[in-house]
Design a protein around this motif. Sequence first.
Motif, mmCIF file in Angstrom:
data_model
loop_
_atom_site.group_PDB
_atom_site.id
_atom_site.type_symbol
_atom_site.label_atom_id
_atom_site.label_comp_id
_atom_site.label_asym_id
_atom_site.label_seq_id
_atom_site.Cartn_x
_atom_site.Cartn_y
_atom_site.Cartn_z
ATOM 1 N N VAL A 208 40.528 33.724 44.976
ATOM 2 C CA VAL A 208 41.026 35.097 45.481
ATOM 3 C C VAL A 208 39.821 36.050 45.702
ATOM 4 C CG1 VAL A 208 42.400 36.921 44.471
ATOM 5 C CG2 VAL A 208 43.024 34.656 43.774
ATOM 6 N N LEU A 209 39.901 36.628 46.802
ATOM 7 C CA LEU A 209 38.993 37.556 47.212
ATOM 8 C C LEU A 209 39.353 38.771 46.950
ATOM 9 C CD1 LEU A 209 39.326 34.995 49.651
ATOM 10 C CD2 LEU A 209 36.918 35.862 50.022
ATOM 11 N N SER A 210 38.226 39.731 46.388
ATOM 12 C CA SER A 210 38.507 40.894 46.067
ATOM 13 C C SER A 210 37.537 41.831 46.754
ATOM 14 C CB SER A 210 38.435 41.114 44.531
ATOM 15 O OG SER A 210 37.087 40.921 43.927
ATOM 16 N N PRO A 211 37.881 43.222 46.737
ATOM 17 C CA PRO A 211 36.834 44.246 47.435
ATOM 18 C C PRO A 211 35.786 44.507 46.577
ATOM 19 C CG PRO A 211 38.973 45.312 46.723
ATOM 20 C CD PRO A 211 39.217 44.021 46.565
ATOM 21 N N ALA A 212 34.637 45.000 47.332
ATOM 22 C CA ALA A 212 33.379 45.212 46.339
ATOM 23 C C ALA A 212 33.824 46.589 45.813
ATOM 24 C CB ALA A 212 32.183 45.552 47.557
ATOM 25 N N THR A 213 32.955 46.710 44.719
ATOM 26 C CA THR A 213 33.169 47.731 43.803
ATOM 27 C C THR A 213 31.940 48.411 43.357
ATOM 28 O OG1 THR A 213 34.643 46.643 42.505
ATOM 29 C CG2 THR A 213 33.880 48.423 41.398
ATOM 30 N N GLY A 249 33.953 38.404 44.018
ATOM 31 C CA GLY A 249 33.744 39.637 44.485
ATOM 32 C C GLY A 249 32.549 40.096 44.532
ATOM 33 N N GLN A 250 32.050 41.414 44.786
ATOM 34 C CA GLN A 250 30.761 42.018 44.636
ATOM 35 C C GLN A 250 31.066 43.420 43.665
ATOM 36 O OE1 GLN A 250 28.290 40.415 45.680
ATOM 37 N NE2 GLN A 250 26.799 42.005 44.791
ATOM 38 N N ILE A 262 37.921 41.954 38.818
ATOM 39 C CA ILE A 262 36.782 40.952 38.137
ATOM 40 C C ILE A 262 36.918 41.567 36.666
ATOM 41 C CG2 ILE A 262 34.796 40.123 37.756
ATOM 42 C CD1 ILE A 262 34.491 39.672 40.682
ATOM 43 N N ALA A 263 36.707 43.177 36.446
ATOM 44 C CA ALA A 263 36.647 43.517 35.154
ATOM 45 C C ALA A 263 38.017 43.387 34.368
ATOM 46 C CB ALA A 263 36.082 44.978 35.332
ATOM 47 N N ALA A 264 39.087 43.705 35.020
ATOM 48 C CA ALA A 264 40.294 43.381 34.447
ATOM 49 C C ALA A 264 40.535 41.837 34.111
ATOM 50 C CB ALA A 264 41.353 44.035 35.448
ATOM 51 N N ALA A 281 29.313 37.617 44.774
ATOM 52 C CA ALA A 281 29.808 36.633 45.504
ATOM 53 C C ALA A 281 29.207 36.896 46.989
ATOM 54 C CB ALA A 281 31.267 36.444 45.714
ATOM 55 N N GLU A 282 28.332 38.029 47.145
ATOM 56 C CA GLU A 282 28.009 38.379 48.626
ATOM 57 C C GLU A 282 26.640 37.752 48.751
ATOM 58 O OE1 GLU A 282 28.370 42.356 49.430
ATOM 59 O OE2 GLU A 282 30.386 42.551 49.580
#
Length: 318
Positions: A208-213, A249-250, A262-264, A281-282
Amino acid sequence: MIDFRYHVVSLASVLIALAVGIVLGAGPLKEGISDSLNQQVTSLRAEKADLRSELEAAQSTVKVQENFADAQLSRMVAGRLADRSITLVALPGTADALLSDTEDTLGAAGATLIGPIDLPQAWTDPSEAAASTRSQLAAQLAPTLGLAEDASLDAVLGTVLLAKLPATPDDQTNSISEIARQAAWNTLADAGLVSGVLPTDRGSLVVVLSPATAATTATTSTDTAAPYAAQAKLVAALDDASDGSVIVGQVDPAAADSSSLIAAARDASGVRQRVSTVDNAESAVGQASTVGALVEQLAGRSGQYGLAAGARSAFAAG
């Protein structure tokens, strides 16, 4: 009442003290103060120059290490996921570069890639109307896929996209009708919850790919955190339907703890104990960790990797 003469004497004392200070500052003390300030400025300039040199040296060292990791990445992961099928699920806001880098890395590891499946914001919309719509769809689709009547829509998606590897050649645990699978996909598409063509095959692993934070010191509100918690539940359902799952993610190490998927996932013990996460992951190290985390998932282990809050190790060896 205080005598007027007292005020006059007090004011005169203040003026005399001020005058003495001006005289001393412009005379006997002037040279000493000036010399002291000049010495401090010179010292601070030298310290700044030293710190800049140290920073440039550190940045140069990091750059060399990153270049080496980039050059060796394909060799490091080669064959580690041979004959494995991996479904990629991209959440809203996922960077194209992260997706392409992850595809390249998993391909170099020998995996067969399925997707990506792009999920819209509506899938985890916390509003009452959206939640009600998803609940109704779940009740409609779950029985057609052999799921319990109270199964969530996340479980429905997991069944449509994923399947655990059979324990034996005759194992039919994950067998579902392709007609029912396609019909469920069409229903989800009509509701605006998925798009594109249903993949022919189902993966046994999921990334699962998530947006950068980015970094933030603001406290995350309940309304802002709700979609992340819902996304974490989605990943848990995908994990149930597969042989393993990894969130990538990043996340800026200075980001607020509740500001990302990721934190959740790391905050929820039920998710953290089963699902692996990679928060850098970047980078080449993060890409290698993604492969290592998938290998661990196949062995029944999970881990939290990277540099952000909740990471237990900087690197997943697998």
